[in-house]
Structures are given as C-alpha cells and as structure tokens.
Design a protein around this motif. Structure first.
Motif, short mmCIF file in Angstrom:
data_model
loop_
_atom_site.label_atom_id
_atom_site.label_comp_id
_atom_site.label_asym_id
_atom_site.label_seq_id
_atom_site.Cartn_x
_atom_site.Cartn_y
_atom_site.Cartn_z
N MET A 1 0.84 -1.20 0.00
CA MET A 1 0.00 0.00 0.00
C MET A 1 0.87 1.25 0.00
SD MET A 1 -3.17 -0.30 -0.40
CE MET A 1 -4.06 1.16 0.06
N ASN A 2 0.29 2.36 -0.38
CA ASN A 2 1.03 3.60 -0.38
C ASN A 2 0.25 4.63 0.43
OD1 ASN A 2 -0.92 5.06 -2.18
ND2 ASN A 2 -0.44 3.23 -3.36
N ALA A 3 0.92 5.76 0.68
CA ALA A 3 0.29 6.78 1.52
C ALA A 3 -0.30 7.91 0.69
CB ALA A 3 1.33 7.34 2.49
N MET A 4 -0.43 7.71 -0.63
CA MET A 4 -0.92 8.79 -1.48
C MET A 4 -2.42 8.98 -1.27
SD MET A 4 1.25 8.88 -4.90
CE MET A 4 1.53 10.61 -4.67
N ASN A 5 -2.84 10.23 -1.33
CA ASN A 5 -4.25 10.56 -1.14
C ASN A 5 -4.92 10.69 -2.52
OD1 ASN A 5 -6.70 11.51 -0.34
ND2 ASN A 5 -5.96 13.49 0.41
N THR A 6 -5.66 9.68 -2.89
CA THR A 6 -6.25 9.66 -4.24
C THR A 6 -7.63 10.33 -4.30
OG1 THR A 6 -7.20 7.48 -3.81
CG2 THR A 6 -5.04 7.53 -4.85
N LYS A 7 -8.21 10.60 -3.14
CA LYS A 7 -9.61 11.08 -3.13
C LYS A 7 -9.82 12.40 -3.86
CE LYS A 7 -10.38 8.51 1.06
NZ LYS A 7 -10.28 8.59 2.53
N PRO A 8 -8.95 13.41 -3.68
CA PRO A 8 -9.20 14.68 -4.41
C PRO A 8 -9.22 14.51 -5.92
CG PRO A 8 -7.63 15.03 -2.63
CD PRO A 8 -7.82 13.55 -2.76
N LEU A 9 -8.31 13.67 -6.46
CA LEU A 9 -8.26 13.46 -7.91
C LEU A 9 -9.50 12.70 -8.38
CD1 LEU A 9 -6.52 13.78 -10.49
CD2 LEU A 9 -5.62 11.49 -10.03
N ILE A 10 -9.91 11.68 -7.64
CA ILE A 10 -11.08 10.89 -8.02
C ILE A 10 -12.35 11.75 -7.94
CG2 ILE A 10 -12.53 8.92 -7.37
CD1 ILE A 10 -9.94 7.53 -6.43
N SER A 11 -12.44 12.54 -6.89
CA SER A 11 -13.61 13.41 -6.73
C SER A 11 -13.71 14.40 -7.89
CB SER A 11 -13.51 14.15 -5.39
OG SER A 11 -14.57 15.06 -5.25
N ALA A 12 -12.57 15.02 -8.25
CA ALA A 12 -12.55 15.97 -9.37
C ALA A 12 -12.96 15.27 -10.66
CB ALA A 12 -11.16 16.58 -9.52
N GLY A 13 -12.43 14.06 -10.87
CA GLY A 13 -12.75 13.31 -12.09
C GLY A 13 -14.23 12.97 -12.18
N ILE A 14 -14.82 12.57 -11.05
CA ILE A 14 -16.25 12.21 -11.07
C ILE A 14 -17.10 13.43 -11.42
CG2 ILE A 14 -18.19 11.52 -9.59
CD1 ILE A 14 -16.28 9.58 -8.17
N VAL A 15 -16.81 14.57 -10.79
CA VAL A 15 -17.60 15.78 -11.07
C VAL A 15 -17.40 16.24 -12.51
CG1 VAL A 15 -17.96 18.19 -10.41
CG2 VAL A 15 -17.64 16.46 -8.65
N LEU A 16 -16.14 16.18 -12.99
CA LEU A 16 -15.87 16.52 -14.40
C LEU A 16 -16.63 15.58 -15.33
CD1 LEU A 16 -12.06 17.31 -14.82
CD2 LEU A 16 -13.98 18.73 -15.56
N GLY A 17 -16.66 14.30 -14.98
CA GLY A 17 -17.37 13.32 -15.80
C GLY A 17 -18.86 13.57 -15.86
N ILE A 18 -19.43 14.00 -14.73
CA ILE A 18 -20.87 14.33 -14.72
C ILE A 18 -21.12 15.50 -15.67
CG2 ILE A 18 -22.73 15.30 -13.31
CD1 ILE A 18 -21.57 13.71 -10.93
N GLY A 19 -20.30 16.54 -15.56
CA GLY A 19 -20.50 17.72 -16.40
C GLY A 19 -20.30 17.41 -17.88
N LEU A 20 -19.20 16.71 -18.20
CA LEU A 20 -18.91 16.41 -19.61
C LEU A 20 -19.89 15.38 -20.16
CD1 LEU A 20 -15.00 16.45 -19.49
CD2 LEU A 20 -16.53 18.20 -20.43
N GLY A 21 -20.35 14.46 -19.30
CA GLY A 21 -21.38 13.51 -19.73
C GLY A 21 -22.68 14.22 -20.09
N GLY A 22 -23.00 15.25 -19.30
CA GLY A 22 -24.18 16.06 -19.62
C GLY A 22 -24.01 16.78 -20.94
N PHE A 23 -22.81 17.34 -21.17
CA PHE A 23 -22.56 18.01 -22.46
C PHE A 23 -22.65 17.02 -23.61
CE2 PHE A 23 -20.26 21.67 -20.34
CZ PHE A 23 -21.14 22.62 -20.82
N PHE A 24 -22.12 15.80 -23.42
CA PHE A 24 -22.18 14.78 -24.47
C PHE A 24 -23.64 14.50 -24.84
CE2 PHE A 24 -22.40 10.47 -26.09
CZ PHE A 24 -21.31 10.38 -26.93
N ASP A 25 -24.47 14.32 -23.82
CA ASP A 25 -25.90 14.07 -24.04
C ASP A 25 -26.54 15.23 -24.79
OD1 ASP A 25 -28.77 14.29 -23.49
OD2 ASP A 25 -28.51 12.59 -22.14
N GLY A 26 -26.29 16.44 -24.30
CA GLY A 26 -26.93 17.61 -24.90
C GLY A 26 -26.48 17.86 -26.33
N ILE A 27 -25.16 17.74 -26.56
CA ILE A 27 -24.63 18.03 -27.89
C ILE A 27 -25.03 16.93 -28.88
CG2 ILE A 27 -22.51 18.26 -29.24
CD1 ILE A 27 -21.27 19.57 -26.68
#
Lengths: 155, 50
Positions: A1-27
């Motif tokens: 195991m490592n001591a790296m904190n992955t949560k901020p990157l994963i959280s940012a990616g999920i929110v970005l994915g929601i926004g870009l997924g919405g754009f994909f649907d709309g466009i």
C-alpha cells in the motif's frame, strides 16, 4: 500500500465526468442527432412554439452541466496543488467515466423513467434505447472503477 | 389552457410553462443534478474529507 491521497483526484474526475457527460448528451442527442429535447415527452417538437420552449429548457440543462464542469475543473486545480495527491491520467479518466456513468444512470432513471420529460429517441417513447442508455451508465461506472483500481495498484 | 397539465388558468402552453409552472418545470429539468450532488455529498460525508 502507499500513503498517497487519491480522493481529491477521483472526486474531481467524477464531477468533471458528470459535467462532460451532460454536455455529451446535450450536444449529441439534443443538437446533432435531434432525437429528443429536454421536454419533448411533454411538448413534442410539432410547432415552432414548442421548439422554442424546448430550446430554453435545453439551455437551463446546459447551464447546469457548464457549472458542474467548472466545479470539476476547480477541484482538479486544487488537487494538482496538494502534496501527496497523485497526478495520474488513468485514475482521472477512470473517475471521469464513473461520473459519466452516474450521470447516465441518474438522468436516465429520473428523466426517462420517473418523470418522462423525454426519452432517448422520442418518436419511440420509452424504448430499448432508454434501457441501452442505462446499460451504458452501468458499463461506464464498472469500467471506470476498474481503471481507478488498476491505477491505484500501480502507484 | 396549459396543454402540459391542463391548467385552465394558463393562456397558452408558453404561459403555462413560463409563468404558471416555471419552478416546477425547472425542478424537473434540474432533478438529476440534485440527485447526483446529494449522492456525492453523502459519499463525501461517508468517505471523509481527507
């Protein structure tokens, strides 16, 4: 195991994915293919008035996806400046697919099945395309989660 | 008459959507975002801030 904190990157990616997924649907569905608009389940595009009304509510939807994408970008910016947060493309893309899948699942269940404000291919009403949309959500969440897990293992 | 909800107070579909039922329609359009952010907030609270 490592001591790296992955949560901020994963959280940012999920929110970005929601926004870009919405754009994909709309466009793709609303503008390029024109198979539905925001309220075509209630107001089919059979008159200029209905088209104008649908365009307004498409705009509100896109405003929400825009704000969500901005929030994800802000989270990514903050994650990039924090010590101990990995800068890992595979993990970010995996999280974005999780966000996109969550968007498809929630938007599909709420809009296509509960509220019936529109369906993926409006001229068919509730159809196999609505279920394929939900299935794409499951595939994206599972695939994205596997990518995150794989990226975590290689840190 | 609003053809969406058959509300006789609305003069037209446009009137029905933009005046009589603006906020309920906006709530319907934005509902998925509300659900998604409620889920993310719950995950954040369970998962921890660190």
């Amino acid at each position: 195991m490592n001591a790296m904190n992955t949560k901020p990157l994963i959280s940012a990616g999920i929110v970005l994915g929601i926004g870009l997924g919405g754009f994909f649907d709309g466009i793709l569905f609303h503008q390029l293919l024109q198979v539905h608009n925001m309220l075509t389940g209630w107001l089919p595009n059979t008159s200029v008035e209905n088209v104008e009304i649908n365009m307004f509510w498409d705009g509100l939807f896109h405003a929400a996806t825009y704000l969500t994408t901005l929030l994800g970008l802000w989270q990514l910016w903050r994650a990039g400046g924090r010590p101990g947060v990995p800068w890992n493309g595979k993990m970010l893309v995996g999280a974005m697919f999780v966000g996109w899948g969550l968007f498809n699942l929630v938007e599909g269940i709420v809009d296509h099945h509960l509220l019936n404000i529109h369906h993926v291919v409006e001229r068919y009403g509730q159809s196999v395309y609505d279920y394929l949309f939900l299935a794409s959500g499951v595939v994206f969440v599972v695939g994205g989660s596997l990518a995150i897990r794989s990226a975590r293992a290689s840190l | 008459m609003c053809l969406v909800c058959n509300d006789p107070r609305a003069a037209s579909v446009r009137d029905g959507i933009f005046r009589e039922h603006f906020w309920s329609t906006a709530a319907a359009v934005l509902a998925p975002f509300g659900v998604l952010f409620a889920m993310l907030l719950a995950l954040h609270l369970v998962w921890g801030r660190k």
